[in-house]
Design a protein around this motif. Structure first.
Motif, PDB file in Angstrom:
ATOM      1  N   SER A 157       0.486  -1.304   0.036  1.00 52.19           N
ATOM      2  CA  SER A 157       0.000  -0.126   0.300  1.00 52.19           C
ATOM      3  C   SER A 157       1.022   0.730   0.385  1.00 52.19           C
ATOM      4  CB  SER A 157      -1.100   0.213   1.712  1.00 52.19           C
ATOM      5  OG  SER A 157      -1.423  -0.499   0.780  1.00 52.19           O
ATOM      6  N   PHE A 158       2.382   1.145   0.335  1.00 50.39           N
ATOM      7  CA  PHE A 158       2.852   2.200   0.672  1.00 50.39           C
ATOM      8  C   PHE A 158       3.509   2.793  -0.772  1.00 50.39           C
ATOM      9  CE2 PHE A 158       2.428   1.190   4.858  1.00 50.39           C
ATOM     10  CZ  PHE A 158       1.859   1.810   5.923  1.00 50.39           C
ATOM     11  N   GLY A 159       3.830   1.527  -1.359  1.00 53.49           N
ATOM     12  CA  GLY A 159       4.605   2.472  -2.590  1.00 53.49           C
ATOM     13  C   GLY A 159       5.778   2.561  -2.457  1.00 53.49           C
ATOM     14  N   ASP A 160       6.439   3.614  -3.294  1.00 51.80           N
ATOM     15  CA  ASP A 160       7.459   4.044  -2.833  1.00 51.80           C
ATOM     16  C   ASP A 160       7.814   5.531  -2.595  1.00 51.80           C
ATOM     17  OD1 ASP A 160       6.765   5.830  -5.119  1.00 51.80           O
ATOM     18  OD2 ASP A 160       8.015   6.018  -5.738  1.00 51.80           O
ATOM     19  N   ILE A 161       6.597   5.918  -1.548  1.00 53.04           N
ATOM     20  CA  ILE A 161       6.960   6.893   0.269  1.00 53.04           C
ATOM     21  C   ILE A 161       7.811   6.379   1.210  1.00 53.04           C
ATOM     22  CG2 ILE A 161       4.539   7.354  -0.492  1.00 53.04           C
ATOM     23  CD1 ILE A 161       3.720   6.287   2.641  1.00 53.04           C
ATOM     24  N   ASP A 162       8.724   7.538   1.424  1.00 56.66           N
ATOM     25  CA  ASP A 162       9.852   7.603   2.203  1.00 56.66           C
ATOM     26  C   ASP A 162       9.389   7.715   4.214  1.00 56.66           C
ATOM     27  OD1 ASP A 162      11.862   7.700   0.301  1.00 56.66           O
ATOM     28  OD2 ASP A 162      12.066  10.293   0.702  1.00 56.66           O
ATOM     29  N   LEU A 163       8.319   8.251   4.133  1.00 53.75           N
ATOM     30  CA  LEU A 163       7.814   7.833   5.263  1.00 53.75           C
ATOM     31  C   LEU A 163       6.194   7.218   5.462  1.00 53.75           C
ATOM     32  CD1 LEU A 163       9.514  11.438   6.814  1.00 53.75           C
ATOM     33  CD2 LEU A 163      10.458   8.966   7.237  1.00 53.75           C
ATOM     34  N   SER A 164       5.883   6.896   6.514  1.00 53.46           N
ATOM     35  CA  SER A 164       4.828   7.129   6.861  1.00 53.46           C
ATOM     36  C   SER A 164       3.839   7.694   7.185  1.00 53.46           C
ATOM     37  CB  SER A 164       4.144   5.910   7.416  1.00 53.46           C
ATOM     38  OG  SER A 164       4.900   4.367   7.551  1.00 53.46           O
ATOM     39  N   ASN A 165       4.588   9.310   7.198  1.00 53.31           N
ATOM     40  CA  ASN A 165       3.978  10.442   7.629  1.00 53.31           C
ATOM     41  C   ASN A 165       3.075  10.670   6.758  1.00 53.31           C
ATOM     42  OD1 ASN A 165       6.133   9.675   9.269  1.00 53.31           O
ATOM     43  ND2 ASN A 165       5.713  11.828   9.935  1.00 53.31           N
ATOM     44  N   HIS A 166       3.526  10.604   5.145  1.00 54.78           N
ATOM     45  CA  HIS A 166       2.993  10.560   4.107  1.00 54.78           C
ATOM     46  C   HIS A 166       1.969   9.862   2.708  1.00 54.78           C
ATOM     47  CE1 HIS A 166       7.108  12.955   4.453  1.00 54.78           C
ATOM     48  NE2 HIS A 166       6.754  13.662   4.498  1.00 54.78           N
ATOM     49  N   TYR A 167       1.997   9.281   3.690  1.00 52.83           N
ATOM     50  CA  TYR A 167       1.443   8.391   3.293  1.00 52.83           C
ATOM     51  C   TYR A 167      -0.785   8.531   3.810  1.00 52.83           C
ATOM     52  CZ  TYR A 167      -1.930   4.386   2.364  1.00 52.83           C
ATOM     53  OH  TYR A 167      -3.317   2.996   2.215  1.00 52.83           O
TER      54      TYR A 167
END
Length: 179
Positions: A157-167
């Motif tokens: 679900s997170f794809g290639d984001i760096d931080l869960s903060n940005h999900y």
């Protein structure tokens, strides 16, 4: 306070760093998601977490020949950092994004055949209480834990984001708390 979560305070259980390896390995076997929660100390985790990793994640248990006991489990980092997120950028005071500084945990997950969830970080932790950011952060962490636990959120679900903060996905909610 979430069902199916076992919280372990390593400093309380092992004040002299005498970690019960068998007990900790058994805990790992009993859970599908492993969360390391800690304040960032000098760009890494507190010493006891490193000690725990060195002892508990043994060859033959967590990695190596027949070391597949953690395969397909999930590893997630929940941390706090004293500085604001802007300090953890290539152009920032700390020169590196926080995801880069926490890369050793991602490698641990890879070596142990685990799935890695990008870290959730409380930036500016020194002023978070005064700024009223503790409760929103706690709600986001709770929602992430619940969504990971019930399977509505996976590492994919997170794809290639760096931080869960940005999900942020309005379709993924838990108890009306957006993840």
């Amino acid at each position: 306070k979430i069902d199916n979560i076992t919280a372990v305070d390593l400093y309380a259980e092992y004040p002299k760093f005498h970690i019960d390896v068998e007990r900790e390995q058994q805990r790992l076997l009993e859970h599908d998601i492993v969360v390391f929660q800690f304040p960032l100390y000098w760009y890494s985790s507190p010493a006891i977490i490193k000690e725990w990793q060195d002892l508990v994640l043994e060859y033959g248990f967590a990695y190596g020949k027949s070391g597949d006991k953690l395969k397909d489990k999930t590893l997630f980092i929940l941390t706090s950092a004293g500085a604001q997120e802007s300090a953890y950028q290539t152009e920032g005071l700390n020169q590196y994004p926080l995801r880069e500084l926490l890369r050793p945990f991602e490698q641990v997950a890879h070596l142990c055949q685990m799935h890695y969830i990008p870290p959730l970080v409380l930036f500016g932790a020194r002023t978070a209480k005064e700024d009223g950011r503790i409760e929103p952060h706690t709600k986001k962490a709770s929602a992430l834990f619940n969504a990971l636990s019930d399977g509505s959120l996976t590492h994919e679900s997170f794809g290639d984001i760096d931080l869960s903060n940005h999900y942020n996905n309005a379709n993924t909610t838990n108890k009306n708390n957006e993840v």
